[in-house]
Design a protein around this motif. Sequence first.
Motif, PDB file in Angstrom:
ATOM      1  N   ASP A   4       0.816  -1.210   0.000  1.00 61.07           N
ATOM      2  CA  ASP A   4       0.000   0.000   0.000  1.00 61.07           C
ATOM      3  C   ASP A   4       0.851   1.262   0.000  1.00 61.07           C
ATOM      4  OD1 ASP A   4      -2.210  -1.625   0.003  1.00 61.07           O
ATOM      5  OD2 ASP A   4      -2.468  -1.581   2.172  1.00 61.07           O
ATOM      6  N   ALA A   9       2.019   1.777  -3.498  1.00 59.35           N
ATOM      7  CA  ALA A   9       0.923   2.204  -4.367  1.00 59.35           C
ATOM      8  C   ALA A   9       0.386   3.563  -3.935  1.00 59.35           C
ATOM      9  CB  ALA A   9      -0.186   1.169  -4.367  1.00 59.35           C
ATOM     10  N   ASN A  10       1.076   4.201  -2.975  1.00 61.58           N
ATOM     11  CA  ASN A  10       0.694   5.528  -2.498  1.00 61.58           C
ATOM     12  C   ASN A  10      -0.713   5.550  -1.919  1.00 61.58           C
ATOM     13  OD1 ASN A  10       1.286   8.154  -1.936  1.00 61.58           O
ATOM     14  ND2 ASN A  10       0.768   8.935  -3.964  1.00 61.58           N
ATOM     15  N   GLU A  11      -1.048   4.529  -1.150  1.00 61.65           N
ATOM     16  CA  GLU A  11      -2.329   4.517  -0.460  1.00 61.65           C
ATOM     17  C   GLU A  11      -2.067   4.337   1.034  1.00 61.65           C
ATOM     18  OE1 GLU A  11      -5.091   1.737  -2.175  1.00 61.65           O
ATOM     19  OE2 GLU A  11      -5.304   3.111  -3.868  1.00 61.65           O
ATOM     20  N   ILE A  12      -2.990   4.835   1.840  1.00 58.02           N
ATOM     21  CA  ILE A  12      -2.890   4.574   3.269  1.00 58.02           C
ATOM     22  C   ILE A  12      -3.061   3.077   3.467  1.00 58.02           C
ATOM     23  CG2 ILE A  12      -4.008   4.887   5.502  1.00 58.02           C
ATOM     24  CD1 ILE A  12      -4.690   7.679   4.719  1.00 58.02           C
TER      25      ILE A  12
END
Lengths: 211, 211, 211
Positions: free
Chosen positions: A134, A137-140
């Motif tokens: 994550d 993928a640049n997600e929290i």
Amino acid sequence: MLQEILNDVGIAVFAASGALLGVRKDFDLWGILTVGALTGVGGGILRDVLLGITPPTSVQHWLPITITLAASLIVFTFHPTFAQLRRSVLILDAVGMGLFATSGAGIAIDHDTSAFAASIVGLLTAVGGGILRDVLANEIPLLLQPADLYAVPALLGATIVGICGTYTTVPVWFWLIIGTVVATALRLVSLVFGWRLPTAPPGRRGHHARA
Amino acid sequence: MLQEILNDVGIAVFAASGALLGVRKDFDLWGILTVGALTGVGGGILRDVLLGITPPTSVQHWLPITITLAASLIVFTFHPTFAQLRRSVLILDAVGMGLFATSGAGIAIDHDTSAFAASIVGLLTAVGGGILRDVLANEIPLLLQPADLYAVPALLGATIVGICGTYTTVPVWFWLIIGTVVATALRLVSLVFGWRLPTAPPGRRGHHARA
Amino acid sequence: MLQEILNDVGIAVFAASGALLGVRKDFDLWGILTVGALTGVGGGILRDVLLGITPPTSVQHWLPITITLAASLIVFTFHPTFAQLRRSVLILDAVGMGLFATSGAGIAIDHDTSAFAASIVGLLTAVGGGILRDVLANEIPLLLQPADLYAVPALLGATIVGICGTYTTVPVWFWLIIGTVVATALRLVSLVFGWRLPTAPPGRRGHHARA
């Protein structure tokens, strides 16, 4: 033998979850293979770095990364099918999580860590790959968001191995089985019933202190 | 000697790429120096952590970080000029990537890893700094996005050193040269011709399984 | 004894800053505990991985993580109150930063690193937790953004310990005190006067080279 096969299944399922995220983010083939590989072996590499096992097992031996590449290629090619397989993937993922948590704790015990350390290392083995996926993928990380129980079962399974494997005379393999079954079952039950942890009570949001 | 100079050039070029991203993100001087330094030495630190070299070479010795700070200061001061230098920067960066990939693999072999591990460690040495740079700047790593070939040449160069350096009697330095030249050349050729890897076939996007 | 208590205070303050960010991001209880724990012990784990201390102290012993969980639970329950406590939190955080920077450098010296390495490891111990917190919360690390001085005092305190602790015959504990006081004081003074570092001179933004 069975444990190794199940562990490899866990690596494959984790890799597939990473590759699926890569497909949804429109990564190219290399990006999909990379995020799949790092998701599949990231937890094990984190475990080995924390335990001082160098080079990490997944770096030293060719099988784990090869499994992640195969799983990622399958996702790359057949990803529309995976929507229909969501239920199977969730079940396999629960098994993989349970296996990673308990095997991580067991390997820590083999390296003479404290029971506490074995529990923490087992937890990080189970969730490390997903966090890496994550972050890349640049997600929290899903792990931090309100969601079905995931890390709690992993911590429970790892703690069973860490504490019972250290303080009882029953062989560790017995606790590996118990811990894996408990973690996997708790995860699946929480999915079925939609169990969640509470979020913070509402109110004026605390000011974010710099640290 | 030549290899050390070229390696330092690679560190400087990587640092400059990090500092440029910092400038574009409106970081202050400290932030620009930090992201420059971490981009320049991040791959080498990752390599050393995976190989159990503690403290990592770039932490133990002052020269690598000093080079990154000098490169970052130059970017901080003269960054508008760098737009005109884009072509030179890309060429130097290709050389730095090739050198990091092969020297990482060579150092791994010196630490008695498998040929497979040497290839992986070389790859991670070459791309680690760039991944760290992009994660810190809150962007999806360039490495994962559809783009010109970057990691494929790095993996190829590292694999040449890893396999040929392990299984032939030819001295490793010979394969270091071959690997660096092949990786750098493939990178430059792919830039000139705009070679890319395929993205996933279109279709209903697979559902993202939790892991 | 006093140093251990202050160190634990530092861990608690760092954990609270992480938990506060989790509250603001609407994480659930687990997410808040996780980001709090990783912020509190992340810098120390990074320090130990760089120094080859495995398993890291914060993983091996139960007290540090327990402190982070207690601090995070308090934030979870009483977070609206923390807005009024902003000033106290900033002061405690400055003390924690100073302690982490100097104790990190001191532990590095104990492991026979160079004076340069001790300074870098001290700096990373002080800022590592905050960077991890921001990366997990999908924000650009505060450390990289234009802001009050934070890493500069940490580097100064760590460097005092690293250089003076290596090259003088005065006992290290003396430099630990000096370094902590200097780092903390500089941080607090910079907060009071709003000191900042310059950002890059305006101009046509340099093109971002791939690396």
